[in-house]
Design an enzyme around this catalytic site. Structure first.
Site, PDB file in Angstrom:
ATOM      1  N   GLY B  10      28.555  41.207  47.066  1.00  0.00           N
ATOM      2  CA  GLY B  10      29.359  41.413  45.938  1.00  0.00           C
ATOM      3  C   GLY B  10      28.545  40.762  44.919  1.00  0.00           C
ATOM      4  O   GLY B  10      27.548  39.758  44.591  1.00  0.00           O
ATOM      5  N   GLY B  12      29.135  40.721  41.184  1.00  0.00           N
ATOM      6  CA  GLY B  12      29.829  40.669  39.931  1.00  0.00           C
ATOM      7  C   GLY B  12      29.373  39.157  39.700  1.00  0.00           C
ATOM      8  O   GLY B  12      28.202  38.663  39.691  1.00  0.00           O
ATOM      9  N   GLY B  15      28.805  36.509  42.317  1.00  0.00           N
ATOM     10  CA  GLY B  15      27.625  36.794  43.350  1.00  0.00           C
ATOM     11  C   GLY B  15      26.375  36.815  42.528  1.00  0.00           C
ATOM     12  O   GLY B  15      25.191  36.138  43.265  1.00  0.00           O
ATOM     13  N   HIS B 236      49.988  41.104  34.061  1.00  0.00           N
ATOM     14  CA  HIS B 236      50.252  40.955  32.515  1.00  0.00           C
ATOM     15  C   HIS B 236      51.156  41.713  32.082  1.00  0.00           C
ATOM     16  O   HIS B 236      51.294  42.872  32.515  1.00  0.00           O
ATOM     17  CB  HIS B 236      48.869  41.728  32.192  1.00  0.00           C
ATOM     18  CG  HIS B 236      48.239  41.244  30.689  1.00  0.00           C
ATOM     19  ND1 HIS B 236      48.901  41.964  29.573  1.00  0.00           N
ATOM     20  CD2 HIS B 236      47.459  40.158  30.158  1.00  0.00           C
ATOM     21  CE1 HIS B 236      48.221  41.511  28.625  1.00  0.00           C
ATOM     22  NE2 HIS B 236      47.496  40.409  28.819  1.00  0.00           N
ATOM     23  N   ARG B 297      53.984  34.991  28.329  1.00  0.00           N
ATOM     24  CA  ARG B 297      53.489  36.247  29.220  1.00  0.00           C
ATOM     25  C   ARG B 297      54.636  36.471  30.343  1.00  0.00           C
ATOM     26  O   ARG B 297      54.941  37.531  30.524  1.00  0.00           O
ATOM     27  CB  ARG B 297      52.162  36.025  29.714  1.00  0.00           C
ATOM     28  CG  ARG B 297      51.256  36.863  29.259  1.00  0.00           C
ATOM     29  CD  ARG B 297      49.933  36.651  29.830  1.00  0.00           C
ATOM     30  NE  ARG B 297      48.866  36.737  29.018  1.00  0.00           N
ATOM     31  CZ  ARG B 297      47.550  36.957  29.196  1.00  0.00           C
ATOM     32  NH1 ARG B 297      47.110  36.557  30.418  1.00  0.00           N
ATOM     33  NH2 ARG B 297      46.466  37.272  28.281  1.00  0.00           N
ATOM     34  N   HIS B 364      47.068  41.967  37.526  1.00  0.00           N
ATOM     35  CA  HIS B 364      46.199  41.630  36.779  1.00  0.00           C
ATOM     36  C   HIS B 364      44.976  41.055  37.235  1.00  0.00           C
ATOM     37  O   HIS B 364      43.638  41.118  37.342  1.00  0.00           O
ATOM     38  CB  HIS B 364      46.344  41.130  35.496  1.00  0.00           C
ATOM     39  CG  HIS B 364      45.153  40.743  34.585  1.00  0.00           C
ATOM     40  ND1 HIS B 364      44.332  41.905  34.152  1.00  0.00           N
ATOM     41  CD2 HIS B 364      45.062  39.471  33.853  1.00  0.00           C
ATOM     42  CE1 HIS B 364      43.519  41.041  33.320  1.00  0.00           C
ATOM     43  NE2 HIS B 364      43.999  40.029  32.902  1.00  0.00           N
TER      44      HIS B 364
END
Lengths: 250, 595, 216
Positions: B10, B12, B15, B236, B297, B364
């Site tokens: 990973g 992102g 990672g 969300h 929310r 989300h």
């Protein structure tokens, strides 16, 4: 009432060494469709317009909000991201082709690793000492941030390379995106300390001199990055660097 | 032993951070990612990253950041790690700043901070409207630098299939598939760090990216890693529904006076702008007169859900409600909301200044995830580490805005060195593991793939199964949860799993076969969907994002505990462990006071 | 930048020299050349006097080779090499600047052919030393007139557009606003040179002296 439909024509190639074929699909129209949805519809029913069973179309896509850069392709001949290509705005039949300036993998998938390699060759990073806590970064004028931020939004989609007449199999030009990144890193207070390495890299074959100012890049950029401004600015930086090094006998 | 070998799966934020930390300690890293790491889902984060740097003279502190995070998470998060994260956050911002992130600046040239949900302080550093993208790029550049020094080797375009476990159940490598050649191969390592993100794709349409399938987490789960708090999914309230994905529509639209409504007459086919004022039902204003459209929310999300699914008053043709800003003067809109309205215009092709926007809550964020310990990001399987959205620490029952980026980076910062320490402490490294162990796993994975490729009598379409799974998960396992519906969902998942065995691959080629990869992911998603649903069914209380109208109160006496799912021979079992509340005593979470 | 390519800066230097040579000396010479030929619009005597002076500079061959023929040859041949490395795509991406890119290449080729022919006929061919009468004689041939009109226009466009390219490629005009201004400057130079050239050609053709009013 029969559903409204439209036609999508796709240039397909199973492997790089196999022959090209065009396939036509008739898809059911829904409001707000984009090209990604078209490709998913085909994956769910991979039968061409004439009823022949085919395979789902291979394509790259990830974020689907035009911020990852994955889904660039030629849509009606225009290099753009598929996620923001709305069916309502496109002339029908919609024509999908892979980008032509990168090695083809399959169907609409191309290999854009050249761009990442070029980012490596041009040292597009800030060389920090380490990730340990050594305090704050350098101060930066808001005006510098305002110039730098738009450049840092480059998604490496490759559209600027696709439309550039100087990016092709005959010429190793790195393209506007990479030059613009060089400008970004030369702008940063720490990055500026190492600008010479990047400018030197851009004097090598495939570097900045290959730009012939057709200015297509800036028009193809989905993020509105001032690429021609970056090219001119870096052109000036390289020139000054070259003349200075020459005068100093370096 | 010789030099240890670390694998990161990973690319992102988590990672990349883990990769940097390992490479920095002089140990080579193999970094695996389905997409080029620069295209990871972290790019989608918009708002910013929290750190109590207290540069605005407000008296903010890391303790207050910690308190907000625990409170926002409804006290389900283990507290020591969250405290560690909040204390590390200011230095993380400094580090990112040094890496060249184009954070917004004050006139003095310092980092600017803005206020976000769930706090009273200006604590959120931001880089325009694409903070996640900017952070990801900064880390990507550092990794590229290590790559140019041969300290990191990237395997982009590889998908993770499984870990290689030796006979003692210790991770000795991973098994992956090259998405171009479809080759299945094993890679030895002493420790593997998983940073494989969220699981939005399980819900069909979410705000997540295409790769956020949770397939890796599910594969690890099936190999013995616990999956914790799966039932905690953040929704969300206002996203732009799209058939391909949902895109966030920021809360600021309501902050500037945007109103949420549906036609009073269900099934009204007129365009939104043609429906007269007296035929519109402003349900948020009607139901919550005090806060109106600016209810918190979760309340807004639940209300919209109720209108669409329970009262069947959603817009014609799609589950959605109107978010209307057309009554606001155009110049105000252009001055204050231009950025977000442009997103709507670009993706929907309609000018929201002229016509009401169609929005709907969307899955989300994944609060739950792989179970990791309270110190090292280590899972229960020796040699397997996890960081980022794919693990369950840090956010408890509900994530605070702008905390995700900091948790990803902090997790990566811990996981890297922890994996190195573990690998260095091994008596015998992966190079001494018999080849047969690796070959065994490779053959197991090859057999699964071959079975799919050779199944010619399949009738079920993978996209269809995925859509049906996403639809039922979204309807029953997101915002409002009833036990009867959760049970129905489990029945449906059974049906889908059974149909999955009759899947028709459609594409049997051995080159860049995306269908094959998707089908393998889909199989894993079906199992993860079950874990989430079972966790939700069992938890008879309301906590954070987990809302059960039949059990409307938080029940600390029975449920202040972490769900741990385990997998044994096809059976999913739930067990529970206490939450570490050693630093903050749980107190009532009254969002109404915060609106 | 493939591994096979030599990692040398020669290409960069040659590219920059190619670009520079188009402005100085070639571009400057074109302007000067149009200027001195404009004396043909004043009077035959003035023209013969000016051209006579130019044709009697000391070390003429050396000077011409250094400031003209060598830069011209280098600019043209290296320019064609650069052209060969590009792949025009104005049909699929028909933006104005992209058409300018294409036109710059074709006008360069036209200019190269025209200048070669012009040098052959006017410098090395029949006359050797140019007098008004000789040029005027040539210009009675309508094909000459057409060739000159096309040639002068191509040279002027190539210079005007080239100045814009130069401003961008040397980092002189950086912002879109500055590049816009540079484009207008280039356009003005291009149009000015084209008009001057056309008038001079027509002047020879019609034995027309519109600027001769002040001369007695």
């Amino acid at each position: 009432m029969a559903d409204k439909t439209f036609i999508v024509r796709i240039k397909r190639q199973q492997r790089p060494d196999e022959s090209v074929r065009w396939e036509e699909y008739e898809l059911r129209y829904r409001p707000h469709m984009n090209v990604i949805i078209c490709l998913r519809d085909i994956a769910e029913k991979p039968f061409t317009r004439s009823g022949v069973e085919s395979t789902p179309v291979s394509y790259d896509a990830n974020c689907l909000e035009e911020v990852c850069g994955a889904c660039a392709m030629l849509i009606n001949g225009t290099a753009r991201q598929a996620c923001t290509a709305l069916v309502d705005d496109l002339e029908k039949p919609i024509r999908l082709e892979p980008l032509t300036k990168f090695p083809l993998v399959r169907d609409l998938v191309v290999d854009r690793s050249k761009m990442f390699e070029d980012l490596k060759r041009t040292h597009c990073w800030i060389p920090i000492d380490g990730t340990y806590d050594i305090g704050e970064g350098p101060r930066m004028a808001p005006s510098v941030q305002e110039k730098g931020y738009p450049l840092s939004r480059c998604i490496t989609c490759g559209n600027c390379l696709e439309v550039c007449p100087k990016v092709n199999q005959r010429d190793p030009f790195v393209g506007a995106a990479i030059v613009s990144q060089v400008r970004l890193f030369n702008m940063h207070p720490t990055g500026a300390m190492h600008s010479a390495e990047r400018l030197e890299a851009l004097m090598l074959p495939g570097g900045i001199a290959d730009c012939d100012n057709a200015q297509n890049c800036v028009k193809a950029c989905p993020k509105g990055i001032p690429l021609t401004e970056s090219l001119a600015a870096v052109n000036g930086q390289v020139l000054v660097h070259a003349v200075k090094s020459w005068l100093r006998g370096e | 032993m010789t030099q240890p070998k670390i694998i990161v799966v990973g690319g992102g934020l988590a990672g990349l951070m883990a990769t940097i930390r390992v490479a920095e300690s002089g140990i080579p890293v193999d970094l695996f990612s389905i997409v080029p790491v620069k295209r990871s889902h972290s790019v989608c984060a918009q708002g910013g990253i929290n750190a109590a740097k207290n540069l605005k003279g407000e008296g903010d502190s890391t303790w207050k950041h910690f308190d907000d995070t625990i409170y926002g998470g409804d006290f389900l998060a283990n507290q020591p790690l969250v405290k560690g994260m909040c204390e590390a956050a200011p230095a993380i911002i400094d580090l990112l700043d040094r890496m060249g992130v184009m954070f917004n600046r004050t006139p003095e040239g310092l980092l600017d901070f803005r206020r976000f949900g769930g706090t009273l302080y200006n604590r959120t550093a931001f880089a325009g409207a694409t903070t996640g993208q900017q952070l990801l790029y900064a880390l990507d550049e550092q990794v590229r630098r290590f790559e140019s020094e041969d300290k990191v080797k990237k395997f982009e375009g590889w998908t993770f299939l499984s870990v290689v476990l030796d006979d003692g159940g210790v991770c000795r490598g991973i098994c992956g598939m090259d998405l171009r050649t479809m080759e299945i191969r094993t890679f030895p390592c002493d420790a593997a760090i998983f940073c494989t993100g969220g699981i939005g794709v399980v819900f069909g349409r979410s705000t997540n990216s295409v790769v956020c399938t949770g397939s890796a987490q599910s594969a690890l789960f099936q190999q013995g890693v616990y999956y914790a708090n799966g039932e905690f999914i953040q929704v969300h309230p206002t996203a732009i529904p799209g058939e391909d994905k949902c895109r966030l529509m920021s809360e600021s639209a309501r902050g500037e006076g945007g109103r949420v409504w549906v036609p009073k007459q269900a099934g009204d086919k007129r365009a939104g702008k043609d429906i007269p004022e007296n035929e519109r039902f402003y349900f948020l204003e009607d139901w919550y007169p005090k806060y109106g459209n600016l209810v918190p929310r979760d309340v807004a999300t639940r209300a919209i859900h109720k209108i669409v699914f329970e009262m069947k008053m959603g817009l014609v043709g799609e589950p959605a409600v109107y978010l209307d800003v057309t009554h606001i003067p155009r110049e105000t809109l252009d001055r204050k909301l231009e950025g977000i309205l442009e997103i709507y215009e670009k993706f929907v092709g309609v000018d929201p200044r002229e016509e009401p926007m169609k929005v709907f809550p969307a899955m989300h964020y994944t609060m739950g995830g792989l179970w990791v310990d309270n110190q090292n990001q280590a899972t229960n399987v020796p040699g397997i580490y996890a960081a980022g959205e794919c693990e369950y620490q840090y956010h408890g029952a509900n994530r605070l805005g702008a905390n995700s980026l900091v948790s990803c980076i902090y997790g990566g910062m811990l996981a890297g060195p922890a994996a190195v320490r573990y690998a260095r402490g091994l008596e015998s490294g992966c190079e001494n593991v018999p080849g047969a162990i690796f070959e065994r796993e490779r053959v197991r994975q090859q057999d699964i793939t071959d079975a799919l490729l050779n199944q010619h009598k399949g009738t079920e379409n993978p996209i269809t199964i995925w859509r049906e799974m996403g639809d039922i998960m979204t309807e029953n396992v997101t915002v409002i949860r009833y036990n009867a519906n959760l049970q129905k969902t489990l029945v449906k998942l059974d049906e889908l799993s059974e149909r999955f065995t009759r899947i028709n691959l459609q594409d049997r080629t051995q080159w860049a076969n995306q269908t094959l990869n998707f089908v393998r992911e889909l199989g894993n998603m079906l199992i993860l969907a079950r874990v989430i649903t079972m966790g939700a069914l069992a938890r008879n209380e309301t906590r954070g994002a987990h809302y059960k109208p039949d059990f409307p109160e938080r029940d600390d006496a029975n449920w202040l505990k972490t769900t741990k799912a385990s997998y044994n021979d096809g059976n999913i079992q739930l067990e529970y462990e206490p939450v570490d509340t050693s630093l903050l005593q749980p107190r009532e979470r009254k969002y109404t006071a915060k609106a | 930048m493939p591994a096979a390519a030599p990692e040398s800066k020669t290409g960069y230097i040659l590219d920059k020299l190619q670009s520079l040579s188009g402005v100085v000396p070639i571009g400057a010479y074109l302007v000067d050349h149009l200027w001195s030929n404009s004396y043909a619009l004043v009077s035959i005597e003035k023209y013969n006097q000016v051209s006579g002076e130019l044709q009697t500079v000391p070390w003429r061959i050396g000077v011409e080779a250094a400031v003209l023929w060598i830069p011209l040859l280098f600019h043209s041949l290296y320019g064609m090499y650069i052209w060969s490395r590009g792949k025009s795509n104005a049909l699929s991406h028909p933006w104005m600047s992209n058409w300018m890119y294409v036109l710059q290449r074709w006008t360069g080729l036209l200019a190269f052919v025209f200048i070669g022919w012009h040098l052959y006929t006017e410098r090395f061919g029949g006359h050797g030393v140019t007098r008004y009468a000789g040029v005027a004689q040539d210009m009675t041939n309508p094909w000459y007139v057409i060739a000159y009109l096309v040639g002068v226009t191509a040279c002027s466009f190539h210079l005007g557009n080239g100045l814009w390219n130069f401003a961008c490629k040397w980092g002189i005009a950086i912002t879109p606003k500055a590049q816009h201004a540079a484009a207008w400057f280039g356009a003005a130079v291009g149009v000015g040179c084209t008009l001057a050239g056309i008038v001079v050609v027509l002047g020879f053709h019609y034995a027309w002296f519109p600027l001769g009013g002040y001369v007695q």
